[in-house]
Design an enzyme around this catalytic site. Structure first.
Site, PDB file in Angstrom:
ATOM      1  N   ASP A 435     -14.138  -1.575   4.067  1.00  0.00           N
ATOM      2  CA  ASP A 435     -13.410  -2.308   3.030  1.00  0.00           C
ATOM      3  C   ASP A 435     -12.400  -3.201   3.754  1.00  0.00           C
ATOM      4  O   ASP A 435     -11.973  -2.883   4.865  1.00  0.00           O
ATOM      5  CB  ASP A 435     -12.695  -1.312   2.114  1.00  0.00           C
ATOM      6  CG  ASP A 435     -11.779  -2.013   1.130  1.00  0.00           C
ATOM      7  OD1 ASP A 435     -12.256  -2.907   0.424  1.00  0.00           O
ATOM      8  OD2 ASP A 435     -10.585  -1.662   1.076  1.00  0.00           O
ATOM      9  N   ASP A 634      -9.874   2.694   1.458  1.00  0.00           N
ATOM     10  CA  ASP A 634      -8.583   3.322   1.181  1.00  0.00           C
ATOM     11  C   ASP A 634      -8.188   3.278  -0.283  1.00  0.00           C
ATOM     12  O   ASP A 634      -7.229   3.930  -0.685  1.00  0.00           O
ATOM     13  CB  ASP A 634      -7.473   2.634   1.994  1.00  0.00           C
ATOM     14  CG  ASP A 634      -7.080   1.294   1.387  1.00  0.00           C
ATOM     15  OD1 ASP A 634      -7.996   0.530   1.024  1.00  0.00           O
ATOM     16  OD2 ASP A 634      -5.883   1.015   1.279  1.00  0.00           O
TER      17      ASP A 634
END
Length: 746
Positions: A435, A634
């Site tokens: 990500d 996250d």
């Protein structure tokens, strides 16, 4: 039709396989998948053929329990797991409490002379052998009761012709206990030499050790629903609905599509909908992972559980209940966790064949010697010796000891690994998906450039911008104020501050009109960027956000703000590529910003503008190419993708949901730890295979000797004492080999 059931009573991969095979054969069942890690059965029935009652009856017939799972309702499962863990801990405490004195009594007198442990005279094995035997029996009984499930499951598995690790435990410890009871009987008949042939402590030690492993396993499994519970907790409990011109607070479940909903600044948006009145900016980071608030006006879409920052809005509820974006993410996490394939347990595979082979060898030894000599006691000794030497202590220790040392090694390096499955999967990873926001980047805006016209003072420009922005709650403004603070600049007084929604801010500093905002604001006020236009284009191309500054109608400079790349991100990419692993970056950002960040860290494959609910689908596409995929993220929006991936890795600075959905958590938020985790996995798996090989070889090599092959040629018959010693030696070698992992270089 699809159905999910919670399954109770599984102990190993053989249990899951047996359930899949039996239930999958039932009429109407198109597919049956049992996930050992989450203890769930995913069922798919043909049209009009759903016979859930038949499935439940089959599960019970096989000796397992079941419970229905409703989408999003993880609380009951969590409570059940907590209760199971408490019971296991109680059993472990009982087994250790009685196994320790049992070992002391049975083995203390066998130590070298200078190390012999004192034993009360009334329990001396020479002077009072019967007391010695009876005391061991009394200490063994509570341990066997604590481990009764091993016998219930293990012998049932043998009966169903699918032996597993519990079968080895049940057979090995039963053999030791039965032989020892026979020895106690002989002692009672005045054959005092049998005081040297009691092996109750073998059974006690094995049960205590295995219960310890089962407790650790249950604790790990008990956390699987934590991510779903956290996601459910994000939803606001109430909403303010406007009815007949009045604001009425109602429970969130009572909001219906079409209702007009009012949201004040700082409140959570209760459901998905479309803005009807008002302007604001909304923090959507909990869903999108992107740190920048999104400006909203009439006609724009808003999502439940996101936070309204600075303006009051009214919106029309469009999607409520199970239809909201958050509910869909919860559903994706549940499905991804329920569909993750169980990893084959090498120890269970060996055990499946090993138990049968041991039984055959033991029976062959008994029958052969009894037919040849007619000596029942001699034949029974051979039979028991085979079973004792094949006791599963080493096989049972082979995997958990290596995993315990491996996970401890990881923890020392800030890599938290949630159990053996994650450790086993990591070494097979072929593709790593990162990500962007909060993972490769810091996840918060920072000032990267201050551009002043030729001859201009950069620090004065920053001071003016920070003085103007100190009244702003926008993250970009906060980044400018923070930069000025780090530079030690004293801020000036700003008056008549006004936030211009979607464009910037306006105020007066030292009597002069000051503007800070985007190009649209400059166009509205007729201010030309002039020579700074090229700089603005360059900054935007690098993925930065240029903020124009103007004083009294003239361009004064540019402050660029961006989500900066984390230290170590480029090195992490380099290390992983050096290991032959493909790297992919996935983000909800536009392609220009995404490629700018990717170029900085050396990533060539970029997936941009990926919506939160589509991230798991992108992982599925990569998996469709027969690749083992790891996802590193996250944010809450990463949770479904983390669960869908073969290996989910969360950075420690991320959300609790991301960390609980993941298999590995990097506490240092250092992406170079991803490569360390892969190397640790490879070292641990190599160690496990070595352990299983040596454990099996010790036992397999000892079986022919225990069966009396040497005795045929005039050699000695291996006594159960020597068999037990060989078994202990295999256990020592396994533990010693596992401890070598402590010195592994990551």
């Amino acid at each position: 039709m699809k159905k999910i059931l919670a399954i109770k009573g599984m102990t190993c991969a053989a249990c899951a396989a047996r359930l899949e095979k039996a239930v999958g054969r039932l009429e109407g069942v198109e597919s049956c998948y049992v996930n050992l890690g989450t203890e769930r059965m995913s069922l798919e029935f043909g049209p009009g053929k759903a016979d859930i009652g038949g499935v439940k009856a089959k599960i019970e017939k096989l000796g397992y329990g079941w419970a229905e799972i409703k989408k999003g309702a993880a609380d009951a499962h969590e409570l059940r797991k907590e209760k199971e863990i408490k019971v296991l801990r109680a059993k472990l405490a009982v087994s250790v409490f009685f196994a320790v004195p049992l070992l002391y009594l049975a083995m203390g007198h066998m130590l070298p002379f200078g190390w012999r442990l004192p034993v009360p005279g009334i329990l001396n094995h020479i002077d009072h052998p019967l007391n010695f035997a009876l005391a061991q029996i009394l200490l063994t009984i509570p341990v066997l009761i604590a481990g009764y499930r091993f016998y219930a499951v293990g012998f049932r598995a043998i009966w169903l012709r699918s032996p597993n690790m519990d079968s080895l435990i049940a057979v090995g410890t039963s053999a030791a206990v039965i032989y020892s009871l026979y020895g106690a009987y002989k002692i009672a008949k005045s054959s005092f030499e049998f005081s040297e042939h009691l092996y109750f402590e073998t059974a006690g030690a094995i049960i205590a050790l295995v219960l310890f492993g089962k407790t650790l396993e249950a604790v790990s499994k008990g956390k699987t629903s934590g991510a779903i519970l956290k996601l459910m907790g994000l939803r606001p409990k109430t909403a303010t609905v406007i009815k007949e011109g009045k604001e009425i607070e109602v429970p969130i479940d009572e909001v219906e599509a079409g209702d007009m909903v009012f949201v004040r600044p700082g409140e959570k948006i209760p459901v998905d909908g479309i803005v009807a009145e008002g302007k604001t900016s909304v923090d959507e980071s909990m869903l999108t992972g992107e740190s920048m608030p999104v400006d909203k006006k009439a006609g724009d879409r808003v999502y439940g559980a996101t936070i309204n920052k600075n303006g009051a809005i009214r919106f029309v509820a469009e999607k409520v209940g199970a239809e909201t974006a958050l509910a869909q993410i919860i559903k994706l996490v549940e499905e991804a966790q329920g569909g993750k394939a169980p990893i084959a347990r090498l120890a269970d595979t060996i055990a499946g064949y090993f138990v049968t082979a041991v039984f055959c060898a033991a029976l062959a030894a008994f029958v052969g010697w009894y037919a040849a000599s007619g000596d029942f006691a001699f034949s029974l000794t051979a039979f028991i010796s085979v079973l004792v030497i094949a006791c599963p202590c080493a096989l049972g220790l082979a995997t958990p000891t290596a995993i315990m040392v491996g996970t401890s090694k990881g923890a020392e390096n800030g890599i938290l690994i949630k159990g053996g499955e994650a450790l086993e999967t990591a070494h097979k990873i072929q593709t790593v998906v990162f990500d962007k926001t909060g993972t490769i980047t810091e996840g918060r805006p920072e000032v990267t450039d201050v551009v002043a016209p030729e001859g201009g003072n950069r620090l004065r420009l920053l001071r003016l911008a920070a003085s103007a922005e100190k009244g702003s709650e926008h993250p970009l403004g906060e980044a400018i104020v923070e930069k000025a603070r780090k530079e030690g600049l004293e801020l000036l007084a700003a008056t008549d501050f006004e936030a211009l929604s979607g464009r910037g801010i306006e105020c007066f500093i030292e009597g002069q009109n000051f503007l800070a905002g985007n190009g649209r604001l400059m166009d509205e006020r007729g201010i030309s960027p002039g020579c700074l236009e090229a700089e603005a284009r360059r900054l935007a191309k690098e993925g930065k956000t240029p903020i124009y500054l103007a004083m009294d109608g003239k361009i004064a400079g540019i402050v660029a703000v961006a989500d900066t790349v984390k230290k170590g991100s480029a090195e992490a990419v380099k290390r992983l590529e050096g290991m032959g692993i493909e790297i992919v970056m996935m983000t909800g950002d536009n392609i220009r910003t995404a490629e700018a960040v990717a170029n900085q860290v050396g990533i060539t494959r970029v997936l941009s503008e990926v919506l939160p609910q589509n991230k798991a689908d992108e992982v599925k596409k990569l998996q469709a190419g027969k690749k083992k995929v790891a996802m590193v993220g996250d944010g809450i929006n990463d949770a479904p993708a983390l669960a869908q991936a073969d290996l989910g890795i969360a950075v420690g600075s991320g959300t609790d949901v991301a960390m609980e959905s993941a298999d590995i958590v990097l506490m240092h938020s250092d992406l170079t730890d991803v490569a360390k985790a892969v190397r640790l996995s490879k070292a641990t798996m190599r160690n496990i295979k070595q352990n299983l090989f040596w454990a099996f070889c010790y036992n397999a090599a000892g079986i022919p000797v225990a069966a009396g092959v040497l005795h045929i040629f005039g050699g000695p018959l291996l006594s159960p004492v020597i068999a037990a010693a060989a078994m202990s030696l295999s256990s020592v070698s396994v533990v010693a080999n596992a401890l070598r992992l402590k010195g592994a270089k990551l």
